[in-house]
Design a protein around this motif. Structure first.
Motif, PDB file in Angstrom:
ATOM      1  N   UNK A   1      14.785  48.857   1.954  1.00 53.74           N
ATOM      2  CA  UNK A   1      14.923  47.429   2.458  1.00 53.74           C
ATOM      3  C   UNK A   1      13.916  46.617   1.572  1.00 53.74           C
ATOM      4  N   UNK A   2      14.243  45.292   1.149  1.00 52.26           N
ATOM      5  CA  UNK A   2      13.241  44.713   0.661  1.00 52.26           C
ATOM      6  C   UNK A   2      12.456  43.829   1.783  1.00 52.26           C
ATOM      7  N   UNK A   3      11.193  43.512   1.425  1.00 51.83           N
ATOM      8  CA  UNK A   3      10.727  42.635   2.301  1.00 51.83           C
ATOM      9  C   UNK A   3      10.821  41.166   1.982  1.00 51.83           C
ATOM     10  N   UNK A   4      10.830  40.369   2.970  1.00 51.61           N
ATOM     11  CA  UNK A   4      11.179  38.878   2.712  1.00 51.61           C
ATOM     12  C   UNK A   4      10.026  38.367   1.826  1.00 51.61           C
ATOM     13  N   UNK A   5       8.826  38.773   1.905  1.00 52.55           N
ATOM     14  CA  UNK A   5       7.742  38.356   1.080  1.00 52.55           C
ATOM     15  C   UNK A   5       6.797  39.320   0.810  1.00 52.55           C
ATOM     16  N   UNK A   6       6.060  39.432  -0.223  1.00 50.66           N
ATOM     17  CA  UNK A   6       5.196  40.758  -0.318  1.00 50.66           C
ATOM     18  C   UNK A   6       4.196  40.997   0.820  1.00 50.66           C
ATOM     19  N   UNK A   7       3.785  42.172   1.487  1.00 53.88           N
ATOM     20  CA  UNK A   7       2.928  42.456   2.341  1.00 53.88           C
ATOM     21  C   UNK A   7       1.687  42.992   2.068  1.00 53.88           C
TER      22      UNK A   7
END
Ligand SMILES: C[C@H](N)C(=O)N[C@@H](CCC(=O)O)C(=O)O
Ligand SMILES: [Mg+2]
Length: 365
Positions: free
Chosen positions: A13-19
């Motif tokens: 699942x891709x993240x909304x924004x890089x963690x």
């Protein structure tokens, strides 16, 4: 209800924004999903992220620990014998806490399904709604301020600010975010081991002297540096929380007795699952020490289990960092726990209530 089979899947699942933390940058959640099947047709689900920089677990080690060491002990076991099963899981091999957690979560899911009851009620009950913070990744100051304002606009009242990259810039990061959201959100700092003990004391005293009020400081120093953690705890007013420094109940007892931290961060992926998370919460309660419940980069499968634990142990788990699902671009799970920004609620479905996991790739071993 007897265990007949343990299967694996890979969930991406891709993240909304890089963690981004002091330890790593991640753009995609890639977790192993475990499903445990029974002779009654019931299925229990668990999940394990490969957080190698914290737990040492990798995708390969998780699958291999379960397949070679844990699964052979569990086939044929009666789900009603929960304590026997958790002993078998925990005793199957050393460490490998994420693998153990994934299997335990699926077993607890089945155990509560057996009694047709939501898991949190089986664990003692509670109010099935909790509130989580959200993580603000370490980045350029302007970006962190913008991310913080956006989180506050979305209703988050507690922000977990990642620091630990560069002490001077970190102090400026926190001052700028504090000025931007003051009165609208509490700030928690997580240095993910990025500071030395002396740097941590310097940073916190600078912030305290500048009038920046912080809810807590998480894991300022290296995981093994318990003396350093105590050095910081003894010298700053802001409560200090241990994360990477404590995994299991025995470490928690040592840490509390040494007064090395004020708060404990319980994560199922560090404890090896629900049985030890409950043990830690009970130990902390005995000593009058508060806990947070946290997560790694996990979706709403394993975070759902943490939510059930948080609700059942809300007397001692007073802080919640279960933002994994909120960081994901979409929720792959159709099921019993609803993640709606800062509000997390549990339905009356039995077990974890997971009906379907979308996009699960089969993983043959
Ligand atoms: C996701 C959660 N808010 C968090 O920050 N968890 C960990 C880091 C997890 C990771 O690197 O995968 C933490 O340090 O508290
Ligand atoms: Mg942390």
């Amino acid at each position: 209800m007897k265990i007949t089979d343990i299967r694996f899947g890979m969930l991406r699942v891709p993240l909304k924004t890089p963690f981004k933390t002091a330890l790593r940058t991640v753009e995609l959640v890639e977790d192993i999903v475990v499903s445990i099947h029974t002779d009654t047709g019931h299925v229990g689900y668990g999940e394990a992220p490969a957080t190698a920089v914290i737990t040492g677990d990798t995708h390969g080690s998780i699958v291999s620990a379960i397949n070679k060491f844990i699964a052979p002990r569990l086939i044929g076991e009666e789900i009603a014998n929960l304590n026997r099963i958790t002993r078998l899981i925990q005793g199957a091999l050393e460490r490998n806490t994420s693998a153990k957690a994934a299997v335990e979560i699926a077993v607890y899911d089945l155990w509560a399904q057996l009694y047709e009851t939501p898991l949190y009620k089986m664990l003692g009950g509670g109010e099935p709604v909790i509130t989580t913070d959200i993580t603000i990744s370490v980045d350029h100051i302007d970006k962190m301020v913008a991310d913080s304002l956006s989180a506050v606009d979305r209703g988050f009242e507690s922000l977990k600010i990642k620091v630990g990259k560069d002490i001077g810039v970190d102090i400026e990061r926190v001052k700028a975010i504090y000025a931007a959201v003051e009165g609208r959100a509490l700030l928690r700092l997580d240095a993910n081991q990025g500071w030395t003990a002396k740097q941590a004391v310097y940073a916190m005293q600078s912030l305290e002297d500048a009038g920046v009020r912080l809810e807590l400081l998480e894991q300022p120093v290296k995981a093994q540096d318990i003396d350093g953690l105590k050095y910081v705890t003894d010298r700053v007013h802001t409560p200090v929380m241990a994360d990477e420094s404590v995994f299991g109940p025995l470490e928690v007892i040592d840490l509390i007795k040494a007064r090395a931290a004020d708060i404990i961060n319980i994560k199922l992926m560090k404890t090896g699952g629900i049985s030890n998370a409950i043990r830690i919460a009970d130990i902390a309660a005995l000593y009058g020490v508060e806990c947070m419940i946290g997560c790694m980069l996990e979706t709403s499968i394993s975070v759902a289990a943490a939510v059930h634990v948080a609700v059942a142990k809300s007397g001692v788990i007073t802080k919640v960092d279960l933002d994994g699902p909120s960081l994901c671009a979409f929720d792959p799970v159709d099921g019993g726990v609803t993640f709606n920004e800062s509000e997390i609620s549990i339905s009356d479905a039995p077990g974890l209530g997971i009906r379907e996991i979308r996009g699960l790739e089969p993983l043959s071993v």
